[in-house]
Design a protein around this motif. Structure first.
Motif, PDB file in Angstrom:
ATOM      1  N   GLU A  12      44.053 -21.953  15.680  1.00 19.69           N
ATOM      2  CA  GLU A  12      43.789 -23.077  16.583  1.00 19.69           C
ATOM      3  C   GLU A  12      43.932 -22.600  18.026  1.00 19.69           C
ATOM      4  OE1 GLU A  12      45.062 -27.750  17.325  1.00 19.69           O
ATOM      5  OE2 GLU A  12      46.229 -26.496  15.967  1.00 19.69           O
ATOM      6  N   ILE A  13      42.854 -22.752  18.792  1.00 19.31           N
ATOM      7  CA  ILE A  13      42.832 -22.313  20.187  1.00 19.31           C
ATOM      8  C   ILE A  13      42.299 -23.456  21.045  1.00 19.31           C
ATOM      9  CG2 ILE A  13      41.911 -20.661  21.842  1.00 19.31           C
ATOM     10  CD1 ILE A  13      41.512 -18.716  19.503  1.00 19.31           C
ATOM     11  N   THR A  14      43.031 -23.817  22.077  1.00 19.26           N
ATOM     12  CA  THR A  14      42.577 -24.824  23.039  1.00 19.26           C
ATOM     13  C   THR A  14      42.920 -24.350  24.443  1.00 19.26           C
ATOM     14  OG1 THR A  14      42.942 -26.633  21.469  1.00 19.26           O
ATOM     15  CG2 THR A  14      42.756 -27.228  23.791  1.00 19.26           C
ATOM     16  N   THR A  15      41.929 -24.365  25.332  1.00 15.29           N
ATOM     17  CA  THR A  15      42.174 -23.957  26.706  1.00 15.29           C
ATOM     18  C   THR A  15      41.356 -24.837  27.651  1.00 15.29           C
ATOM     19  OG1 THR A  15      42.034 -22.120  28.294  1.00 15.29           O
ATOM     20  CG2 THR A  15      40.370 -22.195  26.574  1.00 15.29           C
ATOM     21  N   LYS A  16      41.937 -25.173  28.812  1.00 13.64           N
ATOM     22  CA  LYS A  16      41.270 -26.036  29.789  1.00 13.64           C
ATOM     23  C   LYS A  16      41.493 -25.497  31.203  1.00 13.64           C
ATOM     24  CE  LYS A  16      41.246 -30.471  29.183  1.00 13.64           C
ATOM     25  NZ  LYS A  16      41.646 -31.886  29.016  1.00 13.64           N
ATOM     26  N   LEU A 164      49.661 -37.955  30.572  1.00 12.54           N
ATOM     27  CA  LEU A 164      51.022 -38.140  31.052  1.00 12.54           C
ATOM     28  C   LEU A 164      51.611 -36.753  31.286  1.00 12.54           C
ATOM     29  CD1 LEU A 164      53.304 -40.211  31.612  1.00 12.54           C
ATOM     30  CD2 LEU A 164      54.041 -39.839  29.244  1.00 12.54           C
ATOM     31  N   SER A 165      52.096 -36.510  32.502  1.00 13.48           N
ATOM     32  CA  SER A 165      52.564 -35.184  32.883  1.00 13.48           C
ATOM     33  C   SER A 165      54.019 -35.246  33.342  1.00 13.48           C
ATOM     34  CB  SER A 165      51.685 -34.620  34.010  1.00 13.48           C
ATOM     35  OG  SER A 165      52.175 -33.392  34.482  1.00 13.48           O
ATOM     36  N   ALA A 173      54.234 -27.845  33.856  1.00 11.00           N
ATOM     37  CA  ALA A 173      54.413 -29.234  33.440  1.00 11.00           C
ATOM     38  C   ALA A 173      54.095 -29.377  31.958  1.00 11.00           C
ATOM     39  CB  ALA A 173      53.518 -30.160  34.259  1.00 11.00           C
ATOM     40  N   ILE A 174      54.785 -30.287  31.295  1.00 13.01           N
ATOM     41  CA  ILE A 174      54.495 -30.658  29.915  1.00 13.01           C
ATOM     42  C   ILE A 174      53.548 -31.853  29.942  1.00 13.01           C
ATOM     43  CG2 ILE A 174      55.474 -31.470  27.741  1.00 13.01           C
ATOM     44  CD1 ILE A 174      58.104 -30.168  28.583  1.00 13.01           C
ATOM     45  N   THR A 175      52.492 -31.809  29.127  1.00 17.90           N
ATOM     46  CA  THR A 175      51.482 -32.868  29.183  1.00 17.90           C
ATOM     47  C   THR A 175      51.248 -33.494  27.816  1.00 17.90           C
ATOM     48  OG1 THR A 175      49.681 -31.277  28.824  1.00 17.90           O
ATOM     49  CG2 THR A 175      50.283 -31.781  31.106  1.00 17.90           C
ATOM     50  N   LEU A 176      50.919 -34.780  27.847  1.00 20.33           N
ATOM     51  CA  LEU A 176      50.436 -35.516  26.687  1.00 20.33           C
ATOM     52  C   LEU A 176      49.064 -36.063  27.047  1.00 20.33           C
ATOM     53  CD1 LEU A 176      50.703 -36.948  23.920  1.00 20.33           C
ATOM     54  CD2 LEU A 176      51.771 -38.859  25.152  1.00 20.33           C
ATOM     55  N   GLU A 177      48.032 -35.699  26.283  1.00 25.75           N
ATOM     56  CA  GLU A 177      46.670 -36.123  26.566  1.00 25.75           C
ATOM     57  C   GLU A 177      46.131 -36.968  25.419  1.00 25.75           C
ATOM     58  OE1 GLU A 177      44.229 -32.742  27.322  1.00 25.75           O
ATOM     59  OE2 GLU A 177      45.478 -31.991  28.967  1.00 25.75           O
ATOM     60  N   VAL A 178      45.562 -38.110  25.766  1.00 32.25           N
ATOM     61  CA  VAL A 178      44.923 -38.990  24.790  1.00 32.25           C
ATOM     62  C   VAL A 178      43.482 -39.213  25.241  1.00 32.25           C
ATOM     63  CG1 VAL A 178      44.958 -41.240  23.651  1.00 32.25           C
ATOM     64  CG2 VAL A 178      47.113 -40.159  24.316  1.00 32.25           C
ATOM     65  N   GLU A 179      42.543 -38.926  24.359  1.00 32.39           N
ATOM     66  CA  GLU A 179      41.117 -39.061  24.691  1.00 32.39           C
ATOM     67  C   GLU A 179      40.420 -39.911  23.631  1.00 32.39           C
ATOM     68  OE1 GLU A 179      38.642 -35.687  26.339  1.00 32.39           O
ATOM     69  OE2 GLU A 179      37.684 -35.930  24.379  1.00 32.39           O
ATOM     70  N   TYR A 180      39.682 -40.914  24.085  1.00 32.40           N
ATOM     71  CA  TYR A 180      38.938 -41.793  23.182  1.00 32.40           C
ATOM     72  C   TYR A 180      37.478 -41.819  23.615  1.00 32.40           C
ATOM     73  CZ  TYR A 180      37.303 -45.980  20.740  1.00 32.40           C
ATOM     74  OH  TYR A 180      36.589 -46.851  19.957  1.00 32.40           O
ATOM     75  N   GLY A 200      50.667 -30.308  25.361  1.00 29.79           N
ATOM     76  CA  GLY A 200      50.428 -28.971  25.894  1.00 29.79           C
ATOM     77  C   GLY A 200      51.260 -28.682  27.134  1.00 29.79           C
ATOM     78  N   LEU A 201      50.967 -27.557  27.718  1.00 30.56           N
ATOM     79  CA  LEU A 201      51.587 -27.107  28.946  1.00 30.56           C
ATOM     80  C   LEU A 201      50.509 -26.882  29.995  1.00 30.56           C
ATOM     81  CD1 LEU A 201      54.159 -24.460  27.648  1.00 30.56           C
ATOM     82  CD2 LEU A 201      54.676 -26.758  28.485  1.00 30.56           C
TER      83      LEU A 201
END
Length: 205
Positions: A12-16, A164-165, A173-180, A200-201
């Motif tokens: 599993e790889i995710t990058t932004k 939310l960061s 920073a620690i992040t919570l991402e919600v996408e709809y 994520g971070l």
């Protein structure tokens, strides 16, 4: 990046990565996103996009915007989606704790689906972006896009992105991402909505 080998095979790889450049009244914003998940030699997620946006400050609270985007998503049968558009952004609230912006954009959309079908659509892309400083190290950002087709208002797409960061340091920073995502007319066999929740971070370089 998550890797598991042995009885369970998972990649599993995710990058932004993103970049912002400001020069005078101009601002360039580049956002890239790539996600790949393979479980037991089967691809579960394979998607990515690159988004480039240019802003020019006209009056301090009104900005001229131009954008282009390239995107693919194997789970949505989307081989390629390209956007090209321009419009205006209005800074409605510009406070230290709260900021709200409204964008109105016209754009041309081109899509290639897995079966070879090509779709061209002109859309109106409006958005509301809100940033809230909840605490010194706690920030909330939400942007909702509404994109109806000009010739068919029933053909509409909605995207809501919430983040939310929590700042750990000046650079991390620690992040919570919600996408709809919602598409009123998806390709055959594809559901109308997608929901993702990611932790994520974020590292600032």
């Amino acid at each position: 990046i998550d890797l598991e080998r042995g009885n369970s095979e998972l990649t599993e790889i995710t990058t932004k990565p993103q970049m912002v450049v400001r020069t005078g009244a101009s601002q360039w914003f580049l956002l890239n996103s790539y996600s790949l998940t393979e479980a037991n030699e089967k691809t579960v997620v394979n998607e990515g996009f690159s988004h480039l946006r240019y802003n020019y400050n006209l009056t301090g609270t009104t900005l001229l915007e131009a954008l282009t985007q390239f995107q693919y998503n194997r789970e949505q049968d989307l081989q390629l989606r390209t956007l090209l558009g321009a419009g205006l952004r209005f800074e409605i609230v510009r406070g230290k704790r709260v900021s709200v912006a409204l964008g109105i954009t016209g754009m041309s959309e081109y899509e290639e689906l897995d079966g070879g079908k090509i779709i061209r659509t002109a859309r109106n892309s409006d958005y509301v972006s809100t940033r809230v400083k909840l605490r010194k190290h706690l920030h909330l950002m939400n942007t909702i896009y509404v994109q109806p087709a000009f010739d068919d208002l029933g053909d509409i797409r909605v995207l809501d992105e919430l983040e939310l960061s929590v700042a750990v340091s000046k650079w991390l920073a620690i992040t919570l991402e919600v996408e709809y995502r919602y598409d009123s007319e998806p390709p055959a066999g594809v559901k109308e909505y997608d929901l993702s929740i990611k932790n994520g971070l974020t590292a600032k370089i």
